[in-house]
Design an enzyme around this catalytic site. Structure first.
Site, PDB file in Angstrom:
ATOM      1  CB  SER A  38      18.401 -35.850 -19.737  1.00 49.55           C
ATOM      2  OG  SER A  38      19.597 -36.345 -19.183  1.00 49.55           O
ATOM      3  CG  ASP A 152      21.151 -33.659 -20.894  1.00 41.53           C
ATOM      4  OD1 ASP A 152      20.027 -33.132 -20.826  1.00 41.53           O
ATOM      5  OD2 ASP A 152      21.512 -34.604 -20.171  1.00 41.53           O
TER       6      ASP A 152
END
Length: 378
Positions: A38, A152
């Site tokens: 991320s 993510d």
């Protein structure tokens, strides 16, 4: 010293990674490999490509209005925003950089929604890897890379130390962004210490048992989530919908009917038994109905469940829930592959969307890294 650096996920708290990198460089340490999930993949990729200075110059002066202007809402696609404007700026900074051409080895971690596996980007366009790695579920639309639907990286591996295990480094530093207030800032494992060896063995054993505990917790979480949804739906109807209706009795009847229909399918033999009947499902449904009549009173709801903070947004709930899950996963993953130094940035540092607070958060990362390295005399 030669440092392998694992950077965790956590939205705007990822600015702290910049402060960590700056402090490591200031002390003369050489970062020889880097991995990230991320926001950790964004900062790590920019550093590996030699573009972190440009990124820092961009984000430090950002205001809240600037951040709002970067938002591009998405009506479809599995997320609230597309992040195209952000990616246009990142792509401009990266200027076509590719992972395999980076000055140091870099790995960006994403999650494949269909196979439920981690995806490690070790080659290809740097911006594509970043976009896949920071696709926060329900907030930012998933990325399509080849035939994979990616979200993510923090969903599966919030602080990816595994890509660095084979690195020829003196120490491994991991930076997590979901720590609790008061967590230890860092610790170094002394391989010659008997206590440390016993601690490692205990952590490894704990990691071996982790899948069973995670599965058990997941089962309980699903049950609790279903129950919570019913409570929140009742509260929403009571506090938001019913007061807007001029005729309370009509509104109460309409709302009650909708929720009863939803709960009617949940009547089970166990509920019937609790109602004192053995085969009369109507008795159990009547129990649910009677309780619901009381529950949809705003006063009763407020008394039972409390009043939601007005500042609490939908994204806040989503991201804080992800923070909680990622904190648990991080504990298990780092227990199986403990880093030499673990710097834990408290989740209370800022919200995941405070991208206008770069100056402050970078400073937090710098201070935490300074304290951890000072303690270990590095």
């Amino acid at each position: 010293m030669r440092v392998a650096l694992a950077l965790g996920s956590g939205g705007a708290r990822g600015y702290a990674h910049i402060g960590v990198i700056r402090e490591l460089e200031a002390r003369g340490h050489e970062i020889v490999a880097i991995s990230g999930s991320s926001m950790g993949a964004v900062v790590g990729g920019l550093y590996a490509a030699g573009k972190l200075d440009e990124f820092e110059e961009w984000v430090r002066p950002l205001t809240q209005r600037d951040v709002v202007r970067l938002i591009d809402p998405a009506l479809t696609g599995g997320g609230a925003m597309r992040a195209r404007r952000v990616m246009q700026r990142l792509s401009k900074i990266l200027d076509g950089a590719r992972i395999e051409n980076a000055r140091i080895p870099f790995t960006a971690v994403a999650t494949d929604m269909h196979s439920r596996r981690e995806v490690w980007f070790t080659r290809g366009p740097m911006d594509v890897a970043m976009r896949a790695s920071f696709a926060i579920p329900s907030v930012i639309t998933p990325a399509v890379v080849g035939e994979r639907l990616l979200i993510d990286g923090g969903v599966m591996n919030p602080v990816p130390v595994e890509p660095l295990i084979a690195t020829n480094a003196d120490i491994m530093v991991a930076v997590s962004l979901t720590g609790r207030r008061g967590d230890a800032l860092g610790s170094v494992i002394n391989e010659s210490s008997d206590e440390a060896e016993e601690d490692i063995e205990a952590k490894v054993k704990k990691a071996d048992d982790a899948p069973h505990r995670i599965e058990d917790r997941a089962t309980r979480l699903r049950a609790a989530t279903s129950e919570m949804f019913d409570r929140e739906m009742t509260r929403f109807i009571a506090n938001r919908l019913l007061p807007a209706l001029e005729d309370w009795e009509v509104g109460k009847t309409q709302a009650g009917t909708k929720v009863r229909k939803r709960l009617a399918g949940k009547v089970s033999p166990e509920m019937v038994a609790d109602a004192g009947a053995t085969s009369n499902y109507d008795a159990a449904e009547e129990m649910v109905s009677d309780e619901l009549d009381h529950a949809i009173s705003p006063g009763a709801v407020a008394e039972t469940y409390g009043t939601l903070p007005k500042s609490l947004g939908m994204f806040d709930v989503v991201v804080q829930a992800l923070d909680a899950v990622e904190a648990v996963i991080t504990g298990y993953r780092l227990a199986g592959n403990p880093p030499d130094i673990h710097i834990s940035v408290p989740a209370s540092t800022c919200t995941a969307f405070d991208f206008h607070r770069a100056e402050y958060v970078i400073g937090v990362g710098h201070d935490l890294c300074t304290e951890a390295l000072d303690r270990e005399k590095l």
